[in-house]
Design a protein around this motif. Structure first.
Motif, PDB file in Angstrom:
ATOM      1  N   PHE A 447      44.051  48.472  40.794  1.00 52.16           N
ATOM      2  CA  PHE A 447      43.908  47.380  40.120  1.00 52.16           C
ATOM      3  C   PHE A 447      42.301  47.154  39.742  1.00 52.16           C
ATOM      4  CE2 PHE A 447      48.247  47.127  41.175  1.00 52.16           C
ATOM      5  CZ  PHE A 447      48.929  46.832  40.025  1.00 52.16           C
ATOM      6  N   VAL A 448      41.814  47.013  38.773  1.00 52.48           N
ATOM      7  CA  VAL A 448      40.469  46.706  38.478  1.00 52.48           C
ATOM      8  C   VAL A 448      40.316  45.455  37.903  1.00 52.48           C
ATOM      9  CG1 VAL A 448      38.260  47.274  37.409  1.00 52.48           C
ATOM     10  CG2 VAL A 448      39.712  49.246  38.288  1.00 52.48           C
ATOM     11  N   PHE A 449      39.517  44.458  38.366  1.00 57.41           N
ATOM     12  CA  PHE A 449      39.375  43.192  38.088  1.00 57.41           C
ATOM     13  C   PHE A 449      38.211  42.604  37.562  1.00 57.41           C
ATOM     14  CE2 PHE A 449      38.752  38.628  39.496  1.00 57.41           C
ATOM     15  CZ  PHE A 449      39.646  38.147  38.983  1.00 57.41           C
ATOM     16  N   ALA A 450      38.172  41.450  36.649  1.00 60.01           N
ATOM     17  CA  ALA A 450      36.772  40.946  36.516  1.00 60.01           C
ATOM     18  C   ALA A 450      37.352  39.367  36.082  1.00 60.01           C
ATOM     19  CB  ALA A 450      35.941  41.572  35.386  1.00 60.01           C
ATOM     20  N   SER A 451      36.404  38.704  36.659  1.00 58.44           N
ATOM     21  CA  SER A 451      36.155  37.099  36.205  1.00 58.44           C
ATOM     22  C   SER A 451      34.627  36.524  35.817  1.00 58.44           C
ATOM     23  CB  SER A 451      36.916  36.130  37.215  1.00 58.44           C
ATOM     24  OG  SER A 451      36.306  36.051  38.482  1.00 58.44           O
ATOM     25  N   GLN A 452      34.322  35.619  35.724  1.00 57.89           N
ATOM     26  CA  GLN A 452      33.033  35.214  35.652  1.00 57.89           C
ATOM     27  C   GLN A 452      32.308  35.102  37.145  1.00 57.89           C
ATOM     28  OE1 GLN A 452      30.865  34.593  33.489  1.00 57.89           O
ATOM     29  NE2 GLN A 452      31.723  34.149  31.659  1.00 57.89           N
ATOM     30  N   ASP A 453      33.071  34.891  38.015  1.00 58.22           N
ATOM     31  CA  ASP A 453      32.459  35.097  39.361  1.00 58.22           C
ATOM     32  C   ASP A 453      32.619  36.432  40.160  1.00 58.22           C
ATOM     33  OD1 ASP A 453      32.017  32.340  39.091  1.00 58.22           O
ATOM     34  OD2 ASP A 453      34.097  31.768  39.580  1.00 58.22           O
ATOM     35  N   ASP A 454      33.487  37.147  39.816  1.00 58.24           N
ATOM     36  CA  ASP A 454      33.744  38.352  40.679  1.00 58.24           C
ATOM     37  C   ASP A 454      34.197  39.526  39.788  1.00 58.24           C
ATOM     38  OD1 ASP A 454      33.820  37.213  43.364  1.00 58.24           O
ATOM     39  OD2 ASP A 454      35.311  36.054  42.416  1.00 58.24           O
ATOM     40  N   ILE A 455      34.026  40.917  40.438  1.00 61.67           N
ATOM     41  CA  ILE A 455      34.560  41.996  40.136  1.00 61.67           C
ATOM     42  C   ILE A 455      34.936  42.740  41.280  1.00 61.67           C
ATOM     43  CG2 ILE A 455      32.651  42.258  38.216  1.00 61.67           C
ATOM     44  CD1 ILE A 455      31.470  44.431  39.582  1.00 61.67           C
ATOM     45  N   ALA A 456      35.918  43.273  41.157  1.00 68.81           N
ATOM     46  CA  ALA A 456      36.845  43.899  42.233  1.00 68.81           C
ATOM     47  C   ALA A 456      37.568  44.974  41.921  1.00 68.81           C
ATOM     48  CB  ALA A 456      37.642  42.686  42.830  1.00 68.81           C
TER      49      ALA A 456
END
Length: 818
Positions: A447-456
């Protein structure tokens, strides 16, 4: 994705005026009012210019009920085919051509696995499942009563059964099956060891380029000694040719998915950008169904999630909400093991473990076959799992066998993927999203993730811990040392959060380096796509959405870049080449190594690499085994590189050495090119061979329906190697591609999100949304999502009204007319 190639011989149905009229009458109703009994409040469904439904509901119960109704409007027959495939019930409506498929899936017991899973779901999720099913059944009831079922039901002369919660979960199990190829790979290697011997078999074990891209690097940890492939000493005795023949051909390990995310420091907008294009069987309809789910409280949205859903399953599988975006790739983890079971010679229902005999569970299955008597099937299940050998036409040959082959698979466990999916839809940050993944088990995905604060990036799912083998070959089931010792703990699965480099790439490549303490797999996709993605991303200082869109359809061919510098001199040194062969050589030398549809270089190179594989492997393997060879690209490329350095293995030697194999296969390839496109190489084009246009399952089986049902074929670039993956079948038609692509810029998630779904939203081939996105998909275009309320409310509006309004299904105005 699941049934496209399974329908081969269906009785033709003539198209009359009445049939055309029925087709028109059965189209999706997208405006006006419909009563949907069981709703608590009115639900509004706006459809935009691409037919994407934007569903506004007052609560989750109404939301999922409406999602079930709307999805069934567009995809009911597809949903029913997926359900029938998973449950082993295709022959009932399609005839005996599907009997082997039904036998296989009854044996795999996906329905029983789904039933066990249902028992452990939370009460809330079960409520949502029931709501979704109620919506599906609401549409089925209305369509049956008004004679508006999709045309496929009329052509095949049957009606769908009511939709049940277990059907939703069974489709998720089917997804897991489609993404788990380990048992087929083990079957292939076992049959290869039987045919060629273990020594030759072991030379074709999977490899990964030592310089290939790795997603997570375990810096600072002590290096774990390199783990060589481990397999037990064995003398193969079972003949698995029939079982192998039932598996799909060309198991191309290059087929997979791409996902990457950039942190704000690497983007023009200053916010993270996420891109995802999951590669699947390019079918019509698509596996994915786009939807926008909104739960509103006044002017505020409590839920606002958009993306790709799975027809027959509630929620959004891939996409974004107001706070986060996510995508997935198949991690290529080995989650299946084949066990050789030792049978009691006096009782075929008993199996040995350490000198003791244990009873197998026995299931009696009755398979209905259209136009023929029912077929009875006996399924045996050992402590490892269902027995596969003896199922597909081999019963007489195996009647006296002392051994059997059983499948151990994580998807047979009770699992809660839907629990995770629905929680992901509501997550607002990395912590909540990561917590949601704890409920996820199968298939194993990155699972690849993004938010304003994090990428993961996080691997999630059940990953077996093996002590004495690596899952490359079947192992003795009667010995305890080959049992699994558990699963890798969630917190110890590979994970990467906010890397200093600001780049995360996942493309089915090796996910973790050799410092990782657990064994994951030997069989990774070739690193070409991941290498190329990383190369392009690191070369951009401030990336834009446009850069990401361009990269998703990047057609550079790194394999040709790697191999041609030492293969072409072999040809140039051959003085006996004919004029056409010399012209082909000129084409390859001048080619820029980009798989463009208008170029001839990709055509010659692809046909040549296929011919080289046949020259090297087919004489020993035979056609059936070679057509199902796993790890072909990684293995053959490594063999070519090693042979060029003077290290020829036995397979290359048997083919006469690298030079002879290269020249002979090239000559064969040029003749094939001439047979396909004429004897003038200057007129050859990749796009004349490499075409995209997925067929409808019925259109593929019946030429009389093909012109109506099948997507128009068109030339397309890309290949099985390029980032813009367009994996061709044996006839050149693309069968594996990213039918859904998305790019999301977190700087303004409502205005900077893009996607496309090919060939289109609707499963009704008379609909304007049946293949309206196919051309743009082939061109590499994405569309801006309509997420803002003021935008999507400009679309066609269908009001779904509570059943308490009045007992009528359809109303023309805001006031019911009965």
């Amino acid at each position: 994705m699941f049934f496209q190639n399974r329908i081969n011989n269906i009785m033709a149905a003539s198209f009359t005026r009445a049939t055309i009229g029925y087709l028109t009458r059965s189209q999706t109703k997208t405006t006006g009012n419909l009563v949907l009994p069981g709703l608590s409040h009115e639900v509004k469904v706006y459809r935009d210019q691409r037919g994407v439904p934007h569903i506004e509901a007052a609560d989750n119960h109404d939301l999922y009920k409406a999602q079930g109704f709307v999805t069934a409007q567009d995809r009911l027959w597809q949903m029913d085919m997926m359900r029938r495939l998973a449950g082993g019930e295709l022959a009932e409506v399609l005839g005996n051509t599907q009997l082997n498929s039904d036998k296989l899936f009854r044996t795999l017991q996906l329905r029983q696995s789904a039933e066990r899973s249902y028992q452990i779901y939370s009460e809330q999720t079960i409520t949502y499942l029931k709501s979704y099913c109620s919506g599906v059944n609401g549409f089925i009831q209305q369509a049956v009563e008004k004679g508006r079922l999709p045309l496929e039901f009329k052509l095949l002369k049957y009606q769908p059964a009511p939709w049940k919660p277990v059907d939703c979960l069974m489709i998720l199990k089917l997804m897991s099956y489609d993404m788990s190829e380990n048992w087929r790979a083990e079957t292939y290697r076992y049959q290869l060891a039987k045919k060629a011997g273990l020594q030759l078999c072991s030379q074709l074990f999977p490899v990964y380029p030592p310089e290939g891209f790795v997603t997570v690097k375990s810096e600072g940890k002590a290096k774990v000694p390199f783990r060589k492939p481990a397999y037990p000493y064995m003398t193969p005795s079972l003949d698995l040719e029939a079982l192998l023949s039932a598996t799909k051909q060309i198991p191309d390990e290059t087929a997979g998915s791409n996902a990457w995310v950039l942190s704000g420091k690497r983007t023009k907008s200053g916010s993270p950008i996420l891109a995802n294009d999951p590669h699947i069987n390019h079918s019509n309809p698509s596996l994915w169904y786009q939807a926008h789910l909104v739960v509103s409280a006044g002017d505020k949205s409590k839920t606002n999630v958009i993306g790709a859903s799975i027809p027959g399953v509630p929620g959004i599988a891939l996409g974004h909400n107001d706070h986060i975006a996510w995508g997935v790739t198949n991690t290529k983890i080995d989650t299946q093991d084949l066990y050789i079971e030792k049978k009691d010679p006096n009782n075929k229902y008993k199996y040995e473990q350490e000198g003791l005999w244990f009873d197998a569970e026995v299931y009696h299955e009755t398979i209905k076959v259209k136009g023929q008597p029912d077929t009875e099937l006996e399924v045996l299940v050992t402590r490892h799992g269902p027995v596969l050998s003896g199922v597909l036409g081999m019963d007489k040959e195996l009647e006296d066998d002392k051994e059997a082959l059983a499948l151990s698979w994580t998807a047979h466990q009770p699992t809660t993927e839907l629990e995770a999916l629905l929680s992901m839809n509501k997550a607002t940050d990395w912590k909540e999203f990561r917590d949601a993944l704890k409920s996820y088990q199968t298939p194993v995905l990155t699972f690849v993730f993004a938010s304003q604060d994090d990428i993961a990036a996080k691997v999630a799912g059940l990953v077996p811990i093996r002590g004495n083998h690596d899952g490359l070959l079947p192992v003795p089931g009667w010995k305890k040392e080959y049992e699994l010792s558990g699963y890798i703990p969630f917190d110890e699965l590979p994970e990467l959060v906010n890397p200093d480099e600001g780049i995360i790439v996942s493309a089915n490549n090796k996910i973790m380096d050799d410092r990782y303490p657990y064994f994951l797999s030997h069989a990774w996709a070739p690193s070409y796509r991941a290498d190329r993605i990383y190369e392009v991303l690191t070369g951009i200082s401030k990336a834009s959405v446009e850069d990401m869109l361009k990269l998703q359809v990047d057609y550079a061919n790194p394999q040709a870049e790697l191999l041609l510098p030492f293969l072409l001199p072999i040809l140039r040194g051959k003085h006996a080449l004919g004029l056409m062969e010399l012209s082909g050589l000129d084409i390859l030398e001048k080619w820029d190594r980009v798989d463009e549809a208008k170029q001839s270089g990709p055509f010659v190179f692809y046909i040549w690499m296929n011919a080289l594989g046949r020259i090297v492997f087919e004489p020993m393997m035979g056609k059936v085994l070679y057509a199902r060879m796993f790890d072909k690209v990684n293995v053959l490329d490594r063999m070519i590189i090693d042979a060029n350095e003077g290290l020829e293995n036995d397979w290359i030697k048997r083919a006469g050495g690298l030079q002879e194999a290269a020249v002979k296969s090239y000559q064969v390839a040029i003749m094939e090119c001439a047979q396909l496109q004429g004897r003038d190489p200057m007129k050859w084009e990749w796009g004349n061979y490499h075409r995209i246009g997925p067929a409808h399952p019925l259109g593929a089986g019946l030429k009389a329906l093909g012109f109506l049902m099948n997507t128009q074929e068109r030339p397309v670039g890309g290949s099985n190697i390029s980032v813009g993956a367009m994996v061709p079948n044996r006839d050149g038609s693309v069968y594996w591609s990213a039918s859904w692509r998305t790019v999301v810029d977190l700087s303004d998630i409502r205005q900077c999100s893009y996607d496309i779904l090919a060939p289109g939203q609707s499963g009704h081939f008379g609909s304007r949304h049946y293949q309206d996105q196919a051309h743009d998909h082939a061109q590499g275009t994405l569309f801006k999502q309509t997420i803002a309320r003021e935008e999507y409310q400009q679309g066609r509006l269908l009001r779904l009204l509570p059943g308490g309004v009045k007992k009528c299904e359809e109303v023309r105005d805001s006031v019911p007319l009965c």
